[in-house]
Motif scaffolding. Structure first.
Motif, PDB file in Angstrom:
ATOM      1  N   ALA A   1       0.816  -1.217   0.000  1.00 60.24           N
ATOM      2  CA  ALA A   1       0.000   0.000   0.000  1.00 60.24           C
ATOM      3  C   ALA A   1       0.849   1.266   0.000  1.00 60.24           C
ATOM      4  CB  ALA A   1      -0.929   0.010   1.212  1.00 60.24           C
ATOM      5  N   PHE A   2       2.116   1.155   0.394  1.00 63.92           N
ATOM      6  CA  PHE A   2       2.992   2.326   0.399  1.00 63.92           C
ATOM      7  C   PHE A   2       3.503   2.683  -0.996  1.00 63.92           C
ATOM      8  CE2 PHE A   2       4.056   0.747   4.874  1.00 63.92           C
ATOM      9  CZ  PHE A   2       3.197   1.639   5.481  1.00 63.92           C
ATOM     10  N   SER A   3       3.337   1.785  -1.953  1.00 68.71           N
ATOM     11  CA  SER A   3       3.917   2.000  -3.277  1.00 68.71           C
ATOM     12  C   SER A   3       2.985   2.807  -4.173  1.00 68.71           C
ATOM     13  CB  SER A   3       4.210   0.649  -3.949  1.00 68.71           C
ATOM     14  OG  SER A   3       2.999   0.005  -4.338  1.00 68.71           O
ATOM     15  N   ASP A   4       3.565   3.592  -5.065  1.00 63.70           N
ATOM     16  CA  ASP A   4       2.765   4.316  -6.045  1.00 63.70           C
ATOM     17  C   ASP A   4       2.182   3.373  -7.091  1.00 63.70           C
ATOM     18  OD1 ASP A   4       3.170   6.699  -4.775  1.00 63.70           O
ATOM     19  OD2 ASP A   4       4.655   7.464  -6.196  1.00 63.70           O
TER      20      ASP A   4
ATOM     21  N   VAL B   1      -5.211   1.090  -7.904  1.00 68.96           N
ATOM     22  CA  VAL B   1      -6.482   1.437  -7.260  1.00 68.96           C
ATOM     23  C   VAL B   1      -7.167   2.569  -8.012  1.00 68.96           C
ATOM     24  CG1 VAL B   1      -7.501   2.426  -5.177  1.00 68.96           C
ATOM     25  CG2 VAL B   1      -5.796   0.604  -4.984  1.00 68.96           C
ATOM     26  N   ALA B   2      -6.409   3.577  -8.398  1.00 71.81           N
ATOM     27  CA  ALA B   2      -6.985   4.703  -9.134  1.00 71.81           C
ATOM     28  C   ALA B   2      -7.596   4.241 -10.454  1.00 71.81           C
ATOM     29  CB  ALA B   2      -5.923   5.772  -9.376  1.00 71.81           C
ATOM     30  N   ASP B   3      -6.906   3.363 -11.157  1.00 74.04           N
ATOM     31  CA  ASP B   3      -7.437   2.825 -12.412  1.00 74.04           C
ATOM     32  C   ASP B   3      -8.734   2.063 -12.167  1.00 74.04           C
ATOM     33  OD1 ASP B   3      -5.282   3.886 -13.784  1.00 74.04           O
ATOM     34  OD2 ASP B   3      -4.177   1.996 -13.887  1.00 74.04           O
TER      35      ASP B   3
ATOM     36  N   PRO C   1       5.823  -2.706   9.789  1.00 82.70           N
ATOM     37  CA  PRO C   1       7.156  -2.548  10.395  1.00 82.70           C
ATOM     38  C   PRO C   1       8.069  -1.631   9.605  1.00 82.70           C
ATOM     39  CG  PRO C   1       7.012  -4.651   9.263  1.00 82.70           C
ATOM     40  CD  PRO C   1       5.648  -4.040   9.186  1.00 82.70           C
ATOM     41  N   ARG C   2       7.795  -1.464   8.305  1.00 84.43           N
ATOM     42  CA  ARG C   2       8.695  -0.635   7.490  1.00 84.43           C
ATOM     43  C   ARG C   2       7.938  -0.060   6.297  1.00 84.43           C
ATOM     44  NH1 ARG C   2       9.827  -5.770   7.289  1.00 84.43           N
ATOM     45  NH2 ARG C   2      11.336  -5.473   8.945  1.00 84.43           N
ATOM     46  N   ARG C   3       8.519   0.973   5.731  1.00 88.80           N
ATOM     47  CA  ARG C   3       7.932   1.630   4.557  1.00 88.80           C
ATOM     48  C   ARG C   3       9.048   2.172   3.678  1.00 88.80           C
ATOM     49  NH1 ARG C   3       7.132   7.245   4.150  1.00 88.80           N
ATOM     50  NH2 ARG C   3       5.920   7.837   2.299  1.00 88.80           N
TER      51      ARG C   3
ATOM     52  N   ALA D   1      -1.688  10.876   3.486  1.00 92.46           N
ATOM     53  CA  ALA D   1      -1.762  12.093   2.678  1.00 92.46           C
ATOM     54  C   ALA D   1      -1.382  11.814   1.229  1.00 92.46           C
ATOM     55  CB  ALA D   1      -0.846  13.170   3.268  1.00 92.46           C
ATOM     56  N   ARG D   2      -0.430  10.908   1.042  1.00 97.32           N
ATOM     57  CA  ARG D   2      -0.015  10.579  -0.332  1.00 97.32           C
ATOM     58  C   ARG D   2      -1.157   9.907  -1.097  1.00 97.32           C
ATOM     59  NH1 ARG D   2       5.283  10.464  -2.276  1.00 97.32           N
ATOM     60  NH2 ARG D   2       5.501   9.443  -4.318  1.00 97.32           N
TER      61      ARG D   2
END
Length: 406
Positions: A118-121, A127-129, A149-151, A212-213
């Motif tokens: 979920a952190f990736s563009d 999802v936007a598509d 645990p990480r991003r 926010a992203r």
């Protein structure tokens, strides 16, 4: 066919496998626990509100997904990051997602589940598509419920790691563990203070930056409907655990999340007559919470005080959806946070828990805490200890990820 008997082997609170049938039954039970809305004039399926749940497979995110589907009749998408079956079983979230998708389809809800970071563009684009092509290009609600645990920052490629540490000085606390035979022990653990950039790293993972992203990404594609609302799920908790939680590195991340809500709200009001909020939920046994020193003891004692008056996540998230959709009035505190934790933080409850905490020892803990309940809750995170499931029988473990239907 890959049927086999799945055993509940564990290392502490971490189980090595998950039970598909148990996970399925728990999802079914959660759906059944959502009260029928009993409202006239529910929108047709193609006019139902479109929602996105980020972190839809576990804990409060799972409850948000099921409550949204069963109570508010949402359509849309859920995002999670789960491991497929292989040499071991799939993760519990994998099987819970499959079960949720089956129930959604059975009840006529058009809801798609995506598995990825979920952190990736890249996933944000997917999802936007999907929203653009399948759901008319407008999103009504976004629920953000991510514990990781990480991003990795998509812009810089830098990977941040979150830590569970106090700020300023070491933290000693009682905690609850179970030995190899399952016997409870009350022990003391010490956690060293945050060092270096521990706070900044934790905020980068668990704060509001990615939330926010997501909003930036969707707004950039003109996908936010008029009146769009977004909410990030959070926790404050008891003074008993404040030093490691609300006043620790995770607390710094939660403070950042709340500031992000205020900033997003100012923006959304102007852009789409929308709103951004945080929802402060009450205590629960989750895969994330069991990793925090002292939380296991606190939750077991809380249950010992409250018994069945302890409000489960599915009931809390049903309340949240009622508030978001206008079925119930929006109930926020002085800092504009929705409060679903008031049952937990009343002075009488906290005083009773604090008294038990002060006197708790290995010898008397069975009389003070709901140990059997807690043990079952931990096992059920992985689909075990579910009534009605025959754990001696082989079960199909190679369950596919829900496929999109046209």
């Amino acid at each position: 066919m890959t049927e086999r008997i799945v055993s509940s082997r564990s290392r502490g609170f971490l189980f090595l496998d998950s039970h598909p049938a148990g996970c399925t039954r728990l999802v079914q039970d959660m759906w059944q626990a959502v009260p029928d809305p009993a409202r006239q004039g529910r929108p047709d399926a193609d006019e139902a509100p479109v929602a996105l749940v980020i972190g839809s497979s576990a804990g409060y995110g799972l409850a948000a997904t099921i409550a949204g589907l069963a109570r508010a009749g949402i359509r849309g998408a859920g995002v999670s990051f789960e491991k497929a079956p292989g040499r071991r079983t799939g993760t519990a979230g994998w099987y819970r997602t499959a079960a949720t998708a089956e129930l959604a389809a059975k009840h006529g809800r058009d809801f798609v589940f995506l598995n990825g970071d979920a952190f990736s563009d890249t996933l944000k684009d997917q999802v936007a598509d999907l929203l653009d092509e399948r759901f008319g290009g407008k999103l009504d609600y976004l629920v953000y419920s991510v514990a990781a645990p990480r991003r990795t920052d998509p812009d810089t490629g830098v990977t941040f790691a979150s830590v569970l540490k106090p700020i300023g000085e070491a933290y000693r606390t009682k905690t609850l563990v179970f030995d190899g035979e399952g016997a409870p022990e009350v022990t003391t653990v010490e956690t060293g203070p945050a060092e270096g950039d521990d706070i900044e790293q934790t905020v980068a993972v668990m704060g509001g930056t990615d939330w926010a992203r997501w909003i930036d990404h969707l707004a950039g594609r003109d996908l936010l409907a008029q009146g769009f609302a977004t909410v990030a799920l959070s926790y404050i908790g008891s003074p008993l655990t404040a030093s490691i939680y609300r006043q620790g590195t995770i607390g710094a991340a939660k403070a950042h999340l709340e500031q992000t809500a205020r900033d997003l709200n100012d923006r959304l009001v102007k852009e789409v007559d929308g709103r951004a909020l945080t929802s402060v939920n009450g205590a629960a046994v989750t895969q994330s919470s069991t990793a925090i020193p002292g939380i296991a003891l606190y939750v077991a004692l809380l249950r010992g005080v409250l018994g069945d008056a302890m409000v489960p996540p599915i009931a809390q998230l049903t309340q949240l959806w009622d508030q978001l959709t206008g079925t119930a009035p929006l109930d926020v505190d002085d800092e504009d946070r929705i409060r679903l934790d008031t049952w937990e933080l009343t002075p009488a409850v906290q005083e009773a828990v604090a008294e038990r905490w002060k006197t708790a020892t290995t010898e008397n803990i069975p009389a003070l805490a709901a140990l059997d309940w807690f043990a079952v809750q931990v096992q059920q995170l992985y689909g075990f200890a579910v009534p009605g499931i025959d754990y001696a029988a082989p079960v199909e473990t190679d369950v596919p990820w829900p496929q999109r239907t046209t």
